[in-house]
Design a protein around this motif. Sequence first.
Motif, PDB file in Angstrom:
ATOM      1  N   ILE A 132       0.860  -1.182   0.000  1.00  0.00           N
ATOM      2  CA  ILE A 132       0.000   0.000   0.000  1.00  0.00           C
ATOM      3  C   ILE A 132       0.895   1.229   0.000  1.00  0.00           C
ATOM      4  CG2 ILE A 132      -1.801   1.267   1.243  1.00  0.00           C
ATOM      5  CD1 ILE A 132      -2.498  -1.442   2.614  1.00  0.00           C
ATOM      6  N   ALA A 133       0.755   2.073  -1.030  1.00  0.00           N
ATOM      7  CA  ALA A 133       1.498   3.330  -1.109  1.00  0.00           C
ATOM      8  C   ALA A 133       0.576   4.460  -0.665  1.00  0.00           C
ATOM      9  CB  ALA A 133       2.004   3.570  -2.525  1.00  0.00           C
ATOM     10  N   SER A 134       1.122   5.422   0.058  1.00  0.00           N
ATOM     11  CA  SER A 134       0.273   6.515   0.529  1.00  0.00           C
ATOM     12  C   SER A 134       1.020   7.836   0.472  1.00  0.00           C
ATOM     13  CB  SER A 134      -0.216   6.246   1.951  1.00  0.00           C
ATOM     14  OG  SER A 134       0.865   6.147   2.842  1.00  0.00           O
ATOM     15  N   LYS A 135       0.239   8.873   0.215  1.00  0.00           N
ATOM     16  CA  LYS A 135       0.747  10.249   0.230  1.00  0.00           C
ATOM     17  C   LYS A 135      -0.318  11.082   0.931  1.00  0.00           C
ATOM     18  CE  LYS A 135       2.472  13.937  -2.743  1.00  0.00           C
ATOM     19  NZ  LYS A 135       2.652  14.405  -4.149  1.00  0.00           N
ATOM     20  N   GLY A 136       0.023  11.519   2.120  1.00  0.00           N
ATOM     21  CA  GLY A 136      -0.991  12.197   2.918  1.00  0.00           C
ATOM     22  C   GLY A 136      -2.128  11.248   3.251  1.00  0.00           C
ATOM     23  N   THR A 137      -3.345  11.662   2.926  1.00  0.00           N
ATOM     24  CA  THR A 137      -4.526  10.830   3.198  1.00  0.00           C
ATOM     25  C   THR A 137      -4.876   9.909   2.039  1.00  0.00           C
ATOM     26  OG1 THR A 137      -5.984  12.595   2.401  1.00  0.00           O
ATOM     27  CG2 THR A 137      -5.491  12.534   4.782  1.00  0.00           C
ATOM     28  N   ASN A 138      -4.128   9.992   0.965  1.00  0.00           N
ATOM     29  CA  ASN A 138      -4.415   9.175  -0.218  1.00  0.00           C
ATOM     30  C   ASN A 138      -3.588   7.886  -0.161  1.00  0.00           C
ATOM     31  OD1 ASN A 138      -5.332   8.300  -2.681  1.00  0.00           O
ATOM     32  ND2 ASN A 138      -3.991   9.641  -3.880  1.00  0.00           N
ATOM     33  N   ALA A 139      -4.249   6.746  -0.032  1.00  0.00           N
ATOM     34  CA  ALA A 139      -3.575   5.442   0.017  1.00  0.00           C
ATOM     35  C   ALA A 139      -4.058   4.588  -1.132  1.00  0.00           C
ATOM     36  CB  ALA A 139      -3.853   4.755   1.349  1.00  0.00           C
ATOM     37  N   LYS A 140      -3.125   3.961  -1.817  1.00  0.00           N
ATOM     38  CA  LYS A 140      -3.487   3.133  -2.975  1.00  0.00           C
ATOM     39  C   LYS A 140      -2.863   1.747  -2.850  1.00  0.00           C
ATOM     40  CE  LYS A 140      -4.612   6.542  -6.457  1.00  0.00           C
ATOM     41  NZ  LYS A 140      -4.471   6.920  -7.900  1.00  0.00           N
ATOM     42  N   LEU A 141      -3.704   0.746  -3.046  1.00  0.00           N
ATOM     43  CA  LEU A 141      -3.271  -0.640  -3.043  1.00  0.00           C
ATOM     44  C   LEU A 141      -2.558  -0.950  -4.347  1.00  0.00           C
ATOM     45  CD1 LEU A 141      -3.740  -3.142  -1.089  1.00  0.00           C
ATOM     46  CD2 LEU A 141      -5.589  -3.783  -2.640  1.00  0.00           C
ATOM     47  N   ALA A 142      -1.470  -1.681  -4.292  1.00  0.00           N
ATOM     48  CA  ALA A 142      -0.738  -2.059  -5.505  1.00  0.00           C
ATOM     49  C   ALA A 142      -1.664  -2.793  -6.468  1.00  0.00           C
ATOM     50  CB  ALA A 142       0.459  -2.916  -5.156  1.00  0.00           C
ATOM     51  N   SER A 143      -1.378  -2.686  -7.733  1.00  0.00           N
ATOM     52  CA  SER A 143      -2.196  -3.335  -8.753  1.00  0.00           C
ATOM     53  C   SER A 143      -1.872  -4.820  -8.881  1.00  0.00           C
ATOM     54  CB  SER A 143      -1.991  -2.647 -10.110  1.00  0.00           C
ATOM     55  OG  SER A 143      -0.611  -2.689 -10.489  1.00  0.00           O
ATOM     56  N   VAL A 144      -0.852  -5.285  -8.138  1.00  0.00           N
ATOM     57  CA  VAL A 144      -0.449  -6.689  -8.209  1.00  0.00           C
ATOM     58  C   VAL A 144      -0.277  -7.233  -6.796  1.00  0.00           C
ATOM     59  CG1 VAL A 144       0.688  -6.556 -10.465  1.00  0.00           C
ATOM     60  CG2 VAL A 144       1.962  -5.962  -8.393  1.00  0.00           C
ATOM     61  N   SER A 145      -0.297  -8.543  -6.679  1.00  0.00           N
ATOM     62  CA  SER A 145      -0.005  -9.218  -5.411  1.00  0.00           C
ATOM     63  C   SER A 145       0.711 -10.524  -5.722  1.00  0.00           C
ATOM     64  CB  SER A 145      -1.296  -9.496  -4.626  1.00  0.00           C
ATOM     65  OG  SER A 145      -2.117 -10.419  -5.319  1.00  0.00           O
TER      66      SER A 145
END
Length: 372
Positions: A132-145
């Motif tokens: 999970i990458a985040s910048k401030g309040t914006n968190a995004k789950l990776a497109s792969v696992s």
Amino acid sequence: MKNLIRLSSVVLLGIISITACKKEGRPLDLNLTAVGNLGSPDDNTDVVLDPTSDASVLFKWDAATDANGGLILYEIAFDKEGGDFSKPVYKTMADGNGAQTQITITHKNLNKIAAAAGVASSSTGKLKWTVIASKGTNAKLASVSRTIQLDRPAGFAENPTELYLTGSATEGGTDITKAVQLKKIEDGVFEIYTSLKAGDYILTDKNTDGGKQYYIDNGIIKEGNNPVTVSGGQKTYRLNFDFTSATSKSMEIQSIGLYMSAYGTEIGTLNYIGNSTWEAPSVDVEFYPFSWGRDERYKFIVHTAAGLEYIGSSNANNDPPAGKPASYFYVWPVTNDQWSNTYKFDPSADKKNVKVDVMFKPDAYTHKVTVN
């Protein structure tokens, strides 16, 4: 006029402050693109866990992108094989307080993560992991696992830090506040010298209500409240519980002999009196008269159902006990050598009766000699 000028200045400063606040209060750019590639370990890597070692696994991934720059933080997330990371079983920040695109996780912690995902000890299970990458309040789950297979050893992922014995078969009875505490030998390994009678007992990590409970099933430690049943007459035992391997051992202790080296034999017998203590209330002691002087060396022989064990000093040779620290009297497993690892009686014990106690307490295994 002066008041007018002063008022105009205040108004002007207020306008400047409001304008500055509006400029500083503009929204931050929180846009970023999620991590698109995972580096290591490879998909479906099989890891045979050894939580007692310093072994670890390095997880790496490509950086998330942000056209406008700025600090991006990362978390690694684990979920069950069929999970979607909406409720991951475990999350933790990347190395460098979250700023690096990697994290090193020890086998010990991976063992805990596997347990949290429902992988039982002595079994194998698969987990998914992503970032999970985040910048401030914006968190995004990776497109792969990716999937990782973890082979758990026997034992518990979380070892108790304290352990108590309670129940009708124990010396403390069913009152949990009187539960008998075990000695922690090393991380996850506990031992106690105690008596058991007909009844039942259970292990717990607290001597209050609400602690985790454990029981023994065919020598295997399991978590739960199924008490162990004891039958027959009261006997004294050394009980050992190893949570790192989920195994237990029991040895009946029959008596302890006071062994005097110069005579090569036991000169007294210590019997169990409760509270992890063996005692001989009165033993005749006479130092052996060699040509060079009178010999006062001694140690102990533990009589068990499986044979003899020797306990004595950690030092190969000792001086008389006067002025020595408490550790001088600690008892340790030693060899059956006639002269090595012995203590020395105080000179006042020669041709006297002595009271001897051996105590196996949680803080120390030790002994005491009192001249009567």
